[in-house]
Scaffold this motif. Structure first.
Motif, PDB file in Angstrom:
ATOM      1  N   LEU A  93       0.827  -1.209   0.000  1.00 29.15           N
ATOM      2  CA  LEU A  93       0.000   0.000   0.000  1.00 29.15           C
ATOM      3  C   LEU A  93       0.860   1.257   0.000  1.00 29.15           C
ATOM      4  O   LEU A  93       0.590   2.217  -0.717  1.00 29.15           O
ATOM      5  N   LYS A  94       1.915   1.227   0.813  1.00 22.37           N
ATOM      6  CA  LYS A  94       2.797   2.400   0.885  1.00 22.37           C
ATOM      7  C   LYS A  94       3.487   2.653  -0.451  1.00 22.37           C
ATOM      8  O   LYS A  94       3.590   3.789  -0.907  1.00 22.37           O
ATOM      9  N   LEU A  95       3.954   1.572  -1.071  1.00 25.23           N
ATOM     10  CA  LEU A  95       4.666   1.719  -2.343  1.00 25.23           C
ATOM     11  C   LEU A  95       3.737   2.181  -3.458  1.00 25.23           C
ATOM     12  O   LEU A  95       4.127   2.965  -4.315  1.00 25.23           O
ATOM     13  N   GLU A  96       2.473   1.711  -3.412  1.00 27.60           N
ATOM     14  CA  GLU A  96       1.497   2.169  -4.411  1.00 27.60           C
ATOM     15  C   GLU A  96       1.394   3.690  -4.386  1.00 27.60           C
ATOM     16  O   GLU A  96       1.444   4.341  -5.431  1.00 27.60           O
ATOM     17  N   ASP A  97       1.291   4.234  -3.174  1.00 31.90           N
ATOM     18  CA  ASP A  97       1.187   5.696  -3.040  1.00 31.90           C
ATOM     19  C   ASP A  97       2.436   6.377  -3.578  1.00 31.90           C
ATOM     20  O   ASP A  97       2.369   7.360  -4.312  1.00 31.90           O
ATOM     21  N   LEU A  98       3.601   5.811  -3.209  1.00 28.26           N
ATOM     22  CA  LEU A  98       4.866   6.411  -3.613  1.00 28.26           C
ATOM     23  C   LEU A  98       5.033   6.393  -5.136  1.00 28.26           C
ATOM     24  O   LEU A  98       5.372   7.407  -5.749  1.00 28.26           O
TER      25      LEU A  98
END
Lengths: 270, 256
Positions: free
Chosen positions: B171-176
């Motif tokens: 989820l964090k990487l998707e945002d990044l």
């Protein structure tokens, strides 16, 4: 607090038990060494074994002292070690080069496949007499023997490792537009580096075989020559002395390559 | 203006015993700066299509062109990110992120600086001299993203880049990734089998059906979701509705 002390104590006990185990192992290793050589000496002194054939550690030691003092051992040792080092280094290098050529051309690799199988199953030392007639009874033909015994198996092992490199690494490079040479230099070769080093380790042993047999045939100098000469004049002290020296130096060489492996692999992968 | 044009792609794999058609009659267009997803069950030829777009394999039939240039003639205009990071373990992070520039012989001080800045933006400044084995999975995938972006590709292809990560990291990487691509205005294609991920990240979703791979249906992501970060999009009220309709289409495909 009290619990902490207890854990500390248990940890100490664990370390002590590890150390004790290590001491026992070392003790038995030394014991085997002593029993073997003492048994050999005693058996030979009391004629339980034929001292003419089996000699004895004291006689071998005496001969070693003589040969070290008059320097003749170092001449023979120097020749054999030089030949072996050249043999396994060139064998590994040549084998890797051949593997690279096979990787480069899949068609060539398919064509040569049955010949590699034949060459690999053939006992390479059987080529010795032909080599010596062709190249002359000298160091070159002995080094060639050292190379011959190791080069085909190196080619096969390293080529297999080249082919087993994860194709996704190649995909990454291809998306950057890499040429075939770049694929080889950036992925294939470095990924196979551990295999090449471990082949080097196997080749040390193989090259000793090639070189000793080569010296048997050429019969002018070297540790192999010492063995064949001792056999012909029925001086088995000389034969056993060369065996002991070969065992020591083969081990040293193997350990040096193992050390090299440790250093190179550490830099490469962590 | 049409940025990427995929026209009448057919692709068949040949083996000694069989000929398998992986893709059949695929035509679609992607606009510049757009983020699209290829969604579908396994066996629908998504990865094959990406390889064709990247110019890694030539299709049996059809053409792919980027800005009116056939893709197999292009060099370094298309970045490709794989399921796993595939960082080279024997290269330092610095060597890894500069790999693409080195391969294409375009390594200048300016571009090197650009790559270091990207690494900094990904929160990995100061890791240049470390080796991949010293980094966590999420960090490694971020390094892989820097490696892909360092050559400044016009089109970015993401082949399930988050599938090997744990959910939180994903989820964090998707945002990044979404944020980074928007900042640079990159056009991107994401391959995924995760409906939620496709909705949260993209502007348009192409749904594929398997055996042989065909373009089944195209979904337009509602305007209000497009501008949100993926994590927020997942919590928006328009999200479950689209999720349901894609879910139903997938069920239809399977029922066939």
């Amino acid at each position: 607090m009290k619990q902490n002390n207890e854990i500390e104590l248990l940890h100490q006990q664990y370390i002590t038990s590890l150390r004790r185990e290590k001491i026992w192992v070392r003790f038995y290793q030394i014991l085997i060494f002593i029993v073997f050589f003492a048994g050999w000496e005693v058996a030979s002194q009391n004629k339980w074994i034929d001292p003419l054939i089996f000699s004895s550690p004291s006689k071998v030691g005496g001969l070693l002292k003589d040969k070290v003092l008059d320097g003749s051992l170092f001449v023979d040792l120097g020749y054999t070690v030089t030949e072996t080092v050249f043999g396994f280094l060139l064998g590994t290098l040549l084998g890797t080069l051949l593997a690279a050529i096979l990787w480069w051309s899949p068609r060539l690799s398919n064509i040569l496949d049955p010949y590699l199988v034949i060459l690999n199953s053939m006992p390479k030392v059987a080529l010795g007499p032909i080599l010596i007639v062709a190249l002359g009874p000298n160091m070159t033909s002995i080094i060639m023997m050292g190379i011959l015994v190791s080069v085909i198996i190196t080619t096969i092992t390293v080529y297999t490792s080249f082919k087993n490199v994860d194709p996704n690494y190649l995909k990454v490079l291809k998306t950057f537009g890499a040429t075939r040479y770049q694929l080889f230099k950036e992925a294939i070769l470095p990924a196979s580096f551990p295999t090449i080093i471990s082949t080097l380790k196997v080749n040390v042993g193989l090259s000793w075989v090639g070189v000793i047999v080569g010296e048997f045939l050429v019969s002018t100098r070297g540790l192999g020559y010492m063995i064949i000469y001792g056999f012909q004049v029925f001086n088995f002290t000389l034969v056993l002395l060369s065996l002991v020296v070969i065992a020591i130096f083969a081990t040293i060489m193997y350990q040096l390559v193992a050390l090299l492996e440790k250093i190179l692999i550490k830099n490469g992968s962590t | 203006m049409v940025f990427l044009k995929i026209d009448g792609i057919h692709h068949t794999y040949f083996t000694k015993n069989s000929a398998t058609t992986a893709l059949s009659d695929i035509s679609l267009e992607v606009r510049e700066g757009e983020f699209v997803s290829f969604l579908g069950p396994s066996g629908c030829g998504k990865t094959t299509l990406l390889s064709i777009i990247a110019g890694l394999i030539r299709p049996t039939e059809g053409t792919v062109s980027l800005e009116n240039q056939p893709v197999h003639k292009l060099n370094n205009q298309i970045g490709y990110m794989l399921q796993q990071d595939y960082l080279f373990p024997w290269k330092s992070i610095k060597e890894n992120i500069l790999l693409g520039l080195k391969i294409s012989n375009s390594l200048t001080e300016e571009k090197e600086q650009y790559a270091f800045n990207l690494l900094e933006q990904m929160g990995l400044g100061g890791f240049e001299t470390q080796y991949p084995s010293q980094l966590s999975g999420g960090m490694r995938q971020r390094v892989a993203l820097v490696r892909t972006l360092a050559t400044e590709p016009k089109l970015l292809m993401l082949d399930e880049p988050f599938s090997a990560l744990d959910f939180q990291t994903k989820l964090k990487l998707e945002d990044l990734v979404s944020d980074t691509l928007k900042t640079f205005g990159k056009t991107a294609i994401l391959v995924t089998h995760d409906i939620g991920e496709a909705i949260a990240m993209s502007d348009r979703i192409f749904l594929f059906s398997p055996r042989p791979g065909r373009l089944h249906k195209t979904f337009e992501v509602p305007e209000q979701l497009k501008n949100l970060a993926p994590f927020q999009a997942r919590n928006h009220e328009a999200y479950p509705e689209l999720f349901q309709s894609i879910w139903k289409e997938l069920e239809n495909i399977e029922a066939k």
